[in-house]
Design an enzyme around this catalytic site. Structure first.
Site, PDB file in Angstrom:
ATOM      1  CG  HIS A  62      -1.968   1.032   1.214  1.00 39.95           C
ATOM      2  ND1 HIS A  62      -3.137   0.950   1.946  1.00 39.95           N
ATOM      3  CD2 HIS A  62      -2.053   2.213   0.558  1.00 39.95           C
ATOM      4  CE1 HIS A  62      -3.873   2.018   1.749  1.00 39.95           C
ATOM      5  NE2 HIS A  62      -3.229   2.814   0.913  1.00 39.95           N
ATOM      6  CG  HIS A  64      -1.147   6.607  -2.002  1.00 41.79           C
ATOM      7  ND1 HIS A  64      -2.358   6.657  -2.664  1.00 41.79           N
ATOM      8  CD2 HIS A  64      -1.398   5.979  -0.830  1.00 41.79           C
ATOM      9  CE1 HIS A  64      -3.303   6.089  -1.908  1.00 41.79           C
ATOM     10  NE2 HIS A  64      -2.746   5.668  -0.790  1.00 41.79           N
ATOM     11  CG  PHE A  65       5.759   5.235  -4.883  1.00 40.54           C
ATOM     12  CD1 PHE A  65       5.755   5.577  -3.541  1.00 40.54           C
ATOM     13  CD2 PHE A  65       6.461   4.100  -5.268  1.00 40.54           C
ATOM     14  CE1 PHE A  65       6.426   4.804  -2.587  1.00 40.54           C
ATOM     15  CE2 PHE A  65       7.151   3.327  -4.323  1.00 40.54           C
ATOM     16  CZ  PHE A  65       7.129   3.673  -2.989  1.00 40.54           C
ATOM     17  NE  ARG A  66       0.714  11.310  -3.082  1.00 37.02           N
ATOM     18  CZ  ARG A  66      -0.406  11.006  -2.445  1.00 37.02           C
ATOM     19  NH1 ARG A  66      -1.403  10.411  -3.086  1.00 37.02           N
ATOM     20  NH2 ARG A  66      -0.563  11.300  -1.179  1.00 37.02           N
ATOM     21  CG  HIS A 246      -6.165   2.720   5.465  1.00 33.80           C
ATOM     22  ND1 HIS A 246      -7.540   2.684   5.528  1.00 33.80           N
ATOM     23  CD2 HIS A 246      -5.845   3.345   4.309  1.00 33.80           C
ATOM     24  CE1 HIS A 246      -8.012   3.273   4.456  1.00 33.80           C
ATOM     25  NE2 HIS A 246      -7.023   3.671   3.698  1.00 33.80           N
ATOM     26  CG  ASP A 319      -2.217   4.741   3.350  1.00 33.90           C
ATOM     27  OD1 ASP A 319      -1.983   5.025   2.159  1.00 33.90           O
ATOM     28  OD2 ASP A 319      -3.238   5.127   3.952  1.00 33.90           O
ATOM     29  CG  HIS A 323      -0.137  15.134   0.746  1.00 33.61           C
ATOM     30  ND1 HIS A 323      -0.865  15.108  -0.419  1.00 33.61           N
ATOM     31  CD2 HIS A 323      -0.668  14.181   1.541  1.00 33.61           C
ATOM     32  CE1 HIS A 323      -1.811  14.176  -0.318  1.00 33.61           C
ATOM     33  NE2 HIS A 323      -1.713  13.600   0.852  1.00 33.61           N
TER      34      HIS A 323
HETATM   35  O1  DOR Z   1      -4.528   9.749   4.360  1.00 33.57           O
HETATM   36  C1  DOR Z   1      -4.740   9.335   3.235  1.00 33.57           C
HETATM   37  N1  DOR Z   1      -4.042   9.793   2.165  1.00 33.57           N
HETATM   38  N2  DOR Z   1      -5.697   8.439   3.030  1.00 33.57           N
HETATM   39  C2  DOR Z   1      -6.098   8.095   1.811  1.00 33.57           C
HETATM   40  O2  DOR Z   1      -6.978   7.296   1.691  1.00 33.57           O
HETATM   41  C3  DOR Z   1      -5.484   8.690   0.621  1.00 33.57           C
HETATM   42  C4  DOR Z   1      -4.132   9.142   0.907  1.00 33.57           C
HETATM   43  C5  DOR Z   1      -3.573   9.998  -0.194  1.00 33.57           C
HETATM   44  O3  DOR Z   1      -3.613   9.575  -1.352  1.00 33.57           O
HETATM   45  O4  DOR Z   1      -3.052  11.075   0.091  1.00 33.57           O
HETATM   46 ZN    ZN Z   2      -3.754   4.772   0.795  1.00 30.40          ZN
END
Ligand code: DOR
Ligand code: ZN
Length: 467
Positions: A62, A64-66, A246, A319, A323
């Site tokens: 899990h 998120h490498f954007r 999560h 997760d 940002h």
């Molecule tokens: O905190 C989170 N950030 N929960 C999510 O479900 C998405 C993730 C994100 O992509 O920033």
């Molecule tokens: Zn996530």
């Protein structure tokens, strides 16, 4: 005398059932044998593992490498460097990149962009929503590792970022799960009840609340409990296989425990931030501590560890949701303005290790939670998540006795300034990370160049499938 690609000597190997002093012989990216060979063979690379533990390369299902689309937050190179430095050799990337991965063309385009940048092996999720229900079979055929859906809607300014990945109500989730089940792929659910979150968010905002704790109050345990209850109920009715992302509440742990006892096909994960922080930390963490679902209470932390111990919660994943600092700092005066999410791909193992023993878990449990189970949930157990003959030679060498402090400035993520574990004392330091026999990270030397990570197609992939 054969020459191997790699031999790791004098190391304590963490296998499925025990830790034993051994040597690991690797060739063509695979583990050929574990044991002692006489006479000692030669190899292109020989690593002296004295004092270290050899763990199976960790699996983080899990992240998120954007990439593509939000490179100011992260990209596949910085993301997979973080993975490598944290001992993770396989990552599965979420579909909420830009454009959201809702059809085979977008999937293929994303694969083309990211494979050049990957240092570790990777799989890609596809989004599942009402709008792309017709595409699910083709997404499975092109190699999606699993489907992902949100039961909760994003804030208005992030609607585009989630387009196609959100279900609006229980009826839609039911219909969608019937369809995804027909593909045979696992369906992963971000479970928070939308109506509870919308109602409480509006109420708190109308009352003028802008403090960090208000974020937690807008998404109480009830929101997760209701959505988990519905998802489990739908899995039971459809016979579908679901994975709950999560998990953060005691209520959800209890529901998953009883669902498993009834034989429902459900698995679940939690993340380090839910095991460490409570709502009481929000004042200190501010917008950096804003993530969804939010930080809970100490009672929830206890329930999560108990769930990890008795097998109710199958895995600990990061997760990793970075940002930029600027984006996060927008929430300093007004928490609603900060995007949710916190980076963690590089810090998962030492964090889990440094607390696990206090809760009665041992090294084998940690490996089960961070490597073996995540691989198994996603159908990768035949080559990932274990040190055994015939498996991919994904090996993490760690100094188990090292006690050190996490320094966010030394982490690989672009969001390093927002790391909430900064300054924390942890145990266990990664010295080498090896992916299919190649050293991709060596603490004293640095990283292998990007592009060596391989794409891991999902179980339903058809090799000659054309977009
Ligand atoms: O905190 C989170 N950030 N929960 C999510 O479900 C998405 C993730 C994100 O992509 O920033
Ligand atoms: Zn996530």
């Amino acid at each position: 005398m054969p020459t191997y690609e790699l031999i790791v000597k004098n190391v304590r190997v963490v296998t499925d059932k025990a830790i034993k002093e051994s040597e690991i012989y690797v060739d063509n990216g695979k583990i050929i044998s574990i044991g002692f060979h006489e006479p000692v063979h030669s190899a292109d690379v020989i690593i002296d593992g004295r004092g270290m533990l050899a763990l199976p390369g960790l699996v983080d299902t899990h992240v998120h490498f954007r990439d593509p689309g939000m490179l100011q937050k992260e990209d596949f190179e910085t993301g997979t460097r973080g993975a490598a430095a944290g001992g993770t050799t396989t990552i599965l990337d979420m579909p909420t990149t830009q454009p959201v991965v809702t059809n085979p063309t977008i999937f293929k385009d994303k694969l083309k962009v990211v494979e050049k940048k990957a240092l570790v092996d990777f799989g890609l999720y596809a989004a599942a929503g009402m709008e792309n229900m017709e595409q699910l079979h083709d997404l499975a055929k092109i190699g999606a590792i699993a489907f992902k859906s949100y039961t909760v809607s994003p804030p208005s300014e992030r609607v585009k970022e989630y387009a196609g990945a959100v279900v609006r109500n229980t009826g839609e989730l039911f219909h969608l799960l019937e369809n995804s089940t027909a593909t045979g792929l696992l369906h992963c659910i971000h479970a928070e009840d939308d109506s509870v979150v919308q109602y409480l968010t509006s109420k708190l905002q109308a009352s003028g609340r802008k403090d960090a704790e208000a974020h937690c109050e807008s998404r109480p345990n009830l929101a997760e409990a209701l959505a988990v209850h519905q998802a489990i109920g739908i899995a039971e009715m459809t016979g579908g296989k679901i994975h709950l992302l999560h998990i953060s509440t005691r209520e959800a742990v209890q529901m998953i425990r009883s669902a498993k006892a009834r034989g429902i096909r459900v698995t679940a994960e939690t993340c380090p931030h839910y095991l460490f922080f409570t709502k009481g930390d929000m004042q200190k963490l501010g917008p950096y501590g804003k993530y969804n679902p939010p930080a809970r209470s100490h009672g929830d932390i206890i329930a999560l560890w108990e769930g990890l111990k008795d097998g109710t919660i199958d895995a600990v994943v990061s997760d990793h949701a970075p940002h930029s600092r600027e984006e996060k700092d927008d929430g300093r005066e007004d928490i609603w303005k900060a995007p949710p999410g916190t980076p963690g791909v590089e810090t998962r193992l030492p964090l889990v290790l440094s607390r696990a023993m206090d809760w009665g878990l041992d090294m084998l449990d940690v490996v089960r939670l961070c490597a073996k189970n995540p691989a198994k949930i996603f159908g990768l157990e035949w080559r990932k998540g274990e040190i055994a003959e015939g498996m991919d030679a994904d090996i993490t060498l760690m100094d188990p006795g090292a006690v050190w402090k996490i320094k966010s400035s030394e982490l690989q993520t672009k969001a390093r300034e927002t790391v909430i574990f900064d300054g924390m004392e942890v145990k266990g330091k990664i010295a080498y990370t090896i992916v299919r026999g190649r050293v991709v990270f060596e603490r004293e030397v640095g990283f292998e160049k990007p592009g060596g990570g391989s794409f891991l197609a999902g179980q339903k992939a058809i090799s000659d499938f054309k977009v």
